[in-house]
Design a protein around this motif. Structure first.
Motif, PDB file in Angstrom:
ATOM      1  N   LEU A  43       0.829  -1.218   0.000  1.00  0.00           N
ATOM      2  CA  LEU A  43       0.000   0.000   0.000  1.00  0.00           C
ATOM      3  C   LEU A  43       0.858   1.259   0.000  1.00  0.00           C
ATOM      4  O   LEU A  43       0.351   2.378  -0.114  1.00  0.00           O
ATOM      5  N   HIS A  44       2.163   1.083   0.149  1.00  0.00           N
ATOM      6  CA  HIS A  44       3.046   2.262   0.190  1.00  0.00           C
ATOM      7  C   HIS A  44       4.030   2.123  -0.970  1.00  0.00           C
ATOM      8  O   HIS A  44       3.636   2.197  -2.122  1.00  0.00           O
ATOM      9  N   ALA A  53       3.670  -0.332  -4.105  1.00  0.00           N
ATOM     10  CA  ALA A  53       2.593  -0.185  -5.095  1.00  0.00           C
ATOM     11  C   ALA A  53       3.127  -0.164  -6.523  1.00  0.00           C
ATOM     12  O   ALA A  53       2.448  -0.633  -7.439  1.00  0.00           O
ATOM     13  N   LYS A  82     -17.176  -4.586  -4.068  1.00  0.00           N
ATOM     14  CA  LYS A  82     -16.759  -4.598  -2.656  1.00  0.00           C
ATOM     15  C   LYS A  82     -16.584  -6.025  -2.113  1.00  0.00           C
ATOM     16  O   LYS A  82     -15.973  -6.212  -1.056  1.00  0.00           O
ATOM     17  N   ARG A 132      -7.907  -4.138  -5.687  1.00  0.00           N
ATOM     18  CA  ARG A 132      -7.893  -2.685  -5.872  1.00  0.00           C
ATOM     19  C   ARG A 132      -7.074  -2.362  -7.105  1.00  0.00           C
ATOM     20  O   ARG A 132      -6.132  -3.104  -7.416  1.00  0.00           O
ATOM     21  N   LEU A 133      -7.391  -1.280  -7.766  1.00  0.00           N
ATOM     22  CA  LEU A 133      -6.566  -0.880  -8.898  1.00  0.00           C
ATOM     23  C   LEU A 133      -5.288  -0.263  -8.344  1.00  0.00           C
ATOM     24  O   LEU A 133      -5.311   0.845  -7.806  1.00  0.00           O
ATOM     25  N   GLY A 154      -1.985   1.753  -8.063  1.00  0.00           N
ATOM     26  CA  GLY A 154      -1.590   2.980  -8.762  1.00  0.00           C
ATOM     27  C   GLY A 154      -2.705   4.015  -8.811  1.00  0.00           C
ATOM     28  O   GLY A 154      -2.547   5.070  -9.417  1.00  0.00           O
ATOM     29  N   PHE A 155      -3.826   3.722  -8.163  1.00  0.00           N
ATOM     30  CA  PHE A 155      -4.916   4.707  -8.084  1.00  0.00           C
ATOM     31  C   PHE A 155      -5.244   5.014  -6.637  1.00  0.00           C
ATOM     32  O   PHE A 155      -5.267   4.112  -5.797  1.00  0.00           O
ATOM     33  N   GLY A 156      -5.520   6.280  -6.393  1.00  0.00           N
ATOM     34  CA  GLY A 156      -5.923   6.701  -5.053  1.00  0.00           C
ATOM     35  C   GLY A 156      -4.719   7.137  -4.235  1.00  0.00           C
ATOM     36  O   GLY A 156      -3.572   6.743  -4.510  1.00  0.00           O
ATOM     37  N   HIS A 157      -4.988   7.998  -3.307  1.00  0.00           N
ATOM     38  CA  HIS A 157      -3.924   8.463  -2.412  1.00  0.00           C
ATOM     39  C   HIS A 157      -4.542   8.979  -1.127  1.00  0.00           C
ATOM     40  O   HIS A 157      -5.622   9.575  -1.169  1.00  0.00           O
ATOM     41  N   ARG A 158      -3.885   8.731  -0.020  1.00  0.00           N
ATOM     42  CA  ARG A 158      -4.400   9.202   1.249  1.00  0.00           C
ATOM     43  C   ARG A 158      -4.551  10.716   1.273  1.00  0.00           C
ATOM     44  O   ARG A 158      -5.498  11.268   1.814  1.00  0.00           O
ATOM     45  N   TYR A 210     -17.548   5.683 -10.017  1.00  0.00           N
ATOM     46  CA  TYR A 210     -17.012   5.077  -8.787  1.00  0.00           C
ATOM     47  C   TYR A 210     -15.704   5.783  -8.390  1.00  0.00           C
ATOM     48  O   TYR A 210     -15.523   6.199  -7.243  1.00  0.00           O
ATOM     49  N   ARG A 250     -15.032   9.006  -5.510  1.00  0.00           N
ATOM     50  CA  ARG A 250     -14.077   8.748  -4.408  1.00  0.00           C
ATOM     51  C   ARG A 250     -12.763   9.489  -4.593  1.00  0.00           C
ATOM     52  O   ARG A 250     -11.823   9.309  -3.828  1.00  0.00           O
ATOM     53  N   LEU A 272     -10.379   9.163  -6.877  1.00  0.00           N
ATOM     54  CA  LEU A 272      -9.266   8.240  -7.075  1.00  0.00           C
ATOM     55  C   LEU A 272      -8.614   8.538  -8.430  1.00  0.00           C
ATOM     56  O   LEU A 272      -9.218   8.320  -9.475  1.00  0.00           O
ATOM     57  N   ASN A 327      -1.731   7.711  -9.195  1.00  0.00           N
ATOM     58  CA  ASN A 327      -0.717   8.252  -8.281  1.00  0.00           C
ATOM     59  C   ASN A 327       0.677   8.063  -8.867  1.00  0.00           C
ATOM     60  O   ASN A 327       0.835   7.548  -9.978  1.00  0.00           O
ATOM     61  N   ASP A 357       2.897   6.053  -8.599  1.00  0.00           N
ATOM     62  CA  ASP A 357       3.375   4.716  -8.950  1.00  0.00           C
ATOM     63  C   ASP A 357       2.780   4.182 -10.237  1.00  0.00           C
ATOM     64  O   ASP A 357       3.223   3.155 -10.739  1.00  0.00           O
TER      65      ASP A 357
HETATM   66  N1  CMC Z   1      -9.165   0.778  -6.289  1.00  0.00           N
HETATM   67  C1  CMC Z   1     -10.468   0.645  -5.974  1.00  0.00           C
HETATM   68  N2  CMC Z   1     -11.057   1.284  -4.938  1.00  0.00           N
HETATM   69  C2  CMC Z   1     -10.286   2.075  -4.185  1.00  0.00           C
HETATM   70  C3  CMC Z   1      -8.920   2.265  -4.470  1.00  0.00           C
HETATM   71  C4  CMC Z   1      -8.367   1.583  -5.555  1.00  0.00           C
HETATM   72  N3  CMC Z   1      -7.062   1.729  -5.868  1.00  0.00           N
HETATM   73  N4  CMC Z   1      -8.372   3.103  -3.539  1.00  0.00           N
HETATM   74  C5  CMC Z   1      -9.389   3.446  -2.728  1.00  0.00           C
HETATM   75  N5  CMC Z   1     -10.534   2.825  -3.103  1.00  0.00           N
HETATM   76  C6  CMC Z   1     -11.874   3.008  -2.520  1.00  0.00           C
HETATM   77  C7  CMC Z   1     -12.008   2.257  -1.216  1.00  0.00           C
HETATM   78  O1  CMC Z   1     -12.486   0.955  -1.420  1.00  0.00           O
HETATM   79  C8  CMC Z   1     -12.961   3.129  -0.467  1.00  0.00           C
HETATM   80  O2  CMC Z   1     -14.239   2.886  -0.994  1.00  0.00           O
HETATM   81  P1  CMC Z   1     -15.548   2.999  -0.022  1.00  0.00           P
HETATM   82  O3  CMC Z   1     -15.600   4.435   0.405  1.00  0.00           O
HETATM   83  O4  CMC Z   1     -16.684   2.593  -0.902  1.00  0.00           O
HETATM   84  O5  CMC Z   1     -15.299   2.037   1.102  1.00  0.00           O
HETATM   85  C9  CMC Z   1     -12.591   4.554  -0.904  1.00  0.00           C
HETATM   86  O6  CMC Z   1     -11.999   4.398  -2.200  1.00  0.00           O
HETATM   87  C10 CMC Z   1     -11.579   5.234   0.034  1.00  0.00           C
HETATM   88  O7  CMC Z   1     -10.435   4.382   0.168  1.00  0.00           O
HETATM   89  P2  CMC Z   1      -9.561   4.264   1.479  1.00  0.00           P
HETATM   90  O8  CMC Z   1      -8.863   2.943   1.474  1.00  0.00           O
HETATM   91  O9  CMC Z   1     -10.414   4.597   2.664  1.00  0.00           O
HETATM   92  O10 CMC Z   1      -8.541   5.443   1.261  1.00  0.00           O
HETATM   93  P3  CMC Z   1      -7.165   5.612   1.984  1.00  0.00           P
HETATM   94  O11 CMC Z   1      -6.858   7.063   1.951  1.00  0.00           O
HETATM   95  O12 CMC Z   1      -7.168   4.918   3.302  1.00  0.00           O
HETATM   96  O13 CMC Z   1      -6.164   4.794   1.045  1.00  0.00           O
HETATM   97  C11 CMC Z   1      -4.577   4.168  -0.598  1.00  0.00           C
HETATM   98  C12 CMC Z   1      -5.250   5.341   0.160  1.00  0.00           C
HETATM   99  C13 CMC Z   1      -3.440   4.735  -1.449  1.00  0.00           C
HETATM  100  C14 CMC Z   1      -3.999   3.165   0.405  1.00  0.00           C
HETATM  101  C15 CMC Z   1      -5.646   3.475  -1.495  1.00  0.00           C
HETATM  102  O14 CMC Z   1      -6.175   4.411  -2.419  1.00  0.00           O
HETATM  103  C16 CMC Z   1      -5.083   2.252  -2.224  1.00  0.00           C
HETATM  104  O15 CMC Z   1      -5.096   1.153  -1.678  1.00  0.00           O
HETATM  105  N6  CMC Z   1      -4.589   2.438  -3.497  1.00  0.00           N
HETATM  106  C17 CMC Z   1      -3.953   1.340  -4.197  1.00  0.00           C
HETATM  107  C18 CMC Z   1      -2.523   1.169  -3.717  1.00  0.00           C
HETATM  108  C19 CMC Z   1      -1.606   2.279  -4.208  1.00  0.00           C
HETATM  109  O16 CMC Z   1      -1.614   2.646  -5.397  1.00  0.00           O
HETATM  110  N7  CMC Z   1      -0.766   2.812  -3.301  1.00  0.00           N
HETATM  111  C20 CMC Z   1       0.233   3.816  -3.638  1.00  0.00           C
HETATM  112  C21 CMC Z   1      -0.004   5.114  -2.936  1.00  0.00           C
HETATM  113  S1  CMC Z   1       1.030   6.403  -3.631  1.00  0.00           S
HETATM  114  C22 CMC Z   1       2.587   5.996  -3.077  1.00  0.00           C
HETATM  115  C23 CMC Z   1       2.842   6.451  -1.681  1.00  0.00           C
HETATM  116  O17 CMC Z   1       2.817   7.670  -1.439  1.00  0.00           O
HETATM  117  O18 CMC Z   1       3.112   5.570  -0.838  1.00  0.00           O
END
Ligand code: CMC
Length: 428
Positions: free
Chosen positions: A263-264, A267, A295, A300-301, A303-307, A352, A356, A358, A361, A363
């Protein structure tokens, strides 16, 4: 604007000071909360918790802003080099030409690792993950430099910084050479930082190897983009370990372990594995997008989404451009890039992901560049490590100089059994 907030609890009003950062962001200072109320805060994943004040990196997730020491990331990506950016992060200002020459000289002179440490690599299985080797090897460095452990000794820290930045590419390249059974290649101090790394990775004693300047430049850019990202998981780990006054090598080893997770830092590896899987299973992108939205699946996809970035990741834009440049220059077509572009196009319009927030990112495209350079997938997170090292060091040294520094020690809300008494084994 009010400089305090009022909390009402059990009939008492408690004033909590508001702290304002240089970009106007506000925080509630709860340092006296427990003493005044008996309350602690509960914030899973630290979503709302500021763990420190820091003047290194500014990040605004809503507006997609990233600045190191005030300088926008796109300016540094265009005009700076990784070593100059490392200097900026660690020492706070862009170096003068003398300062830069001195810094580069010190880094260059420390690229070799102790000969006894080369034997350390023999002990690992051939398929050992480079992140495991990296974190162990960085920890082992502390055994060779035992006179520089004191985090409050400025000179000791300074030389440890040079050693770490200089040796990490050598260690990473040795980990790769070990995995493919090639002889280790010594650093060549006539080369620049990234060219030297490519030379140690890809040259063999039997053939002449010329570093491709386009690839070295792309690598330098990737390292700049990864160099710091304020209080992320690995940086926070590094800070919390360092807060016990653990030395810089030990703290860095802990940061590497945190970065390894998928997840960090892991990815970028997960992205390429996902793209390969999509290709191997017939290239049906929408099947995987639907799986990511479902769900009941854990998929998870990658490379998409970021905290923090909830608009776009400014690094992803720069990387996409570099990716196009590298592939154009190397003339290699890349089916994984085609799949990546198809995913991005669909996802950016899919409700979707839009709802959210997303977005791709850092990566999402970096793995494609690493592949084009010839870096194997299991080394991707190691590349992130080399890039993130100056940021970790900057954050760690900032913390060490902070007169308010305390050992990191969160609290908890206990939810276990109330007191009960021991029952001997035969009676359970
Ligand atoms: N694919 C599908 N759904 C997603 C994804 C994804 N990549 N990322 C988040 N969601 C959904 C998640 O299921 C949730 O949905 P719902 O509200 O319906 O429950 C919503 O989006 C919010 O997700 P979250 O997990 O609460 O968000 P977070 O801020 O805790 O997580 C994240 C951030 C980066 C861990 C997450 O987006 C993820 O797992 N992404 C894929 C892994 C990834 O690419 N990580 C690299 C991050 S960038 C490098 C770094 O800085 O480390």
């Amino acid at each position: 604007m009010a400089d305090t907030a009022i909390l009402e609890f059990e009939g008492k009003k408690i004033e909590l000071p508001i702290v304002t950062g240089s970009e106007g962001e506000k925080a509630l200072d709860i340092s006296k909360l427990r003493a005044n109320t008996g309350l602690i805060t509960l914030d899973s994943g630290y979503m709302n918790t500021g763990a420190c004040k820091s003047s290194i990196t500014f990040l605004n997730g809503e507006e997609g802003i990233l600045r190191y020491r005030g300088y926008p990331i796109d300016e540094l990506a265009e005009k700076s080099t990784f070593l100059e950016t490392a200097y900026l992060l660690i020492f706070g200002e862009l170096p003068t030409s003398e300062q830069y020459a001195d810094f580069k000289e010190n880094i260059t002179r420390h690229t070799m690792i102790h000969e006894d440490m080369r034997r350390f690599f023999d002990g690992f299985p051939k398929d050992a993950h480079p992140m495991a080797i990296l974190s162990s090897a960085i920890s082992v460095l502390s055994t060779f430099y035992q006179d520089t452990h004191d985090p409050q000794d400025e000179e000791a820290v300074r030389i440890s910084i040079y050693r770490l930045i200089a040796k990490i590419p050598t260690i990473a390249a040795y980990a790769f050479k070990k995995s493919i059974g090639h002889p280790f290649v010594y650093p060549d101090n006539s080369l620049r930082y990234c060219s030297n790394f490519l030379h140690m990775m890809f040259s063999v004693p039997t053939e002449k190897y010329e570093v491709d300047p386009v690839l070295a430049k792309a690598l330098d850019l990737l390292l700049i983009l990864h160099a710091d990202h304020e209080q992320n998981c690995s940086t926070s780990t590094m800070r919390i370990v360092g807060s016990s006054q653990a030395n810089l090598f030990a703290s860095t080893a802990s940061g590497i372990s945190a970065l390894w997770g998928p997840l960090h830092g892991g990815a970028n590896q997960a992205v390429i594995e996902m793209l390969r899987r999509i290709k191997d299973e017939g290239g049906d992108v929408s099947k995987f997008i639907n799986m990511a939205k479902d769900k009941s699946s854990n998929f998870r996809l990658s490379g998409f989404g970021h905290r923090v970035y909830k608009n776009f990741d400014p690094r992803a834009k720069l990387i996409k451009k570099a990716c196009d440049d590298v592939l154009e220059k190397t003339g290699k077509s890349n089916p994984l890039l085609d799949i990546a572009e198809e995913i991005e196009e669909i996802v950016l319009k899919d409700s979707y992901f839009v709802e959210r927030k997303l977005y791709p990112n850092v990566d999402f495209y970096s793995g494609i560049i690493y592949s084009a350079i010839g870096i194997p997938v299991n080394m991707f997170t190691g590349m992130f490590t080399i890039g993130r090292l100056p940021g970790w060091i900057a954050q760690w040294t900032e913390m060490m100089k902070d007169p308010t520094l305390k050992i990191g020690r969160p609290r908890q809300v206990y939810t276990g059994e109330n007191e009960r008494h021991y029952v001997s084994m035969g009676e359970r």
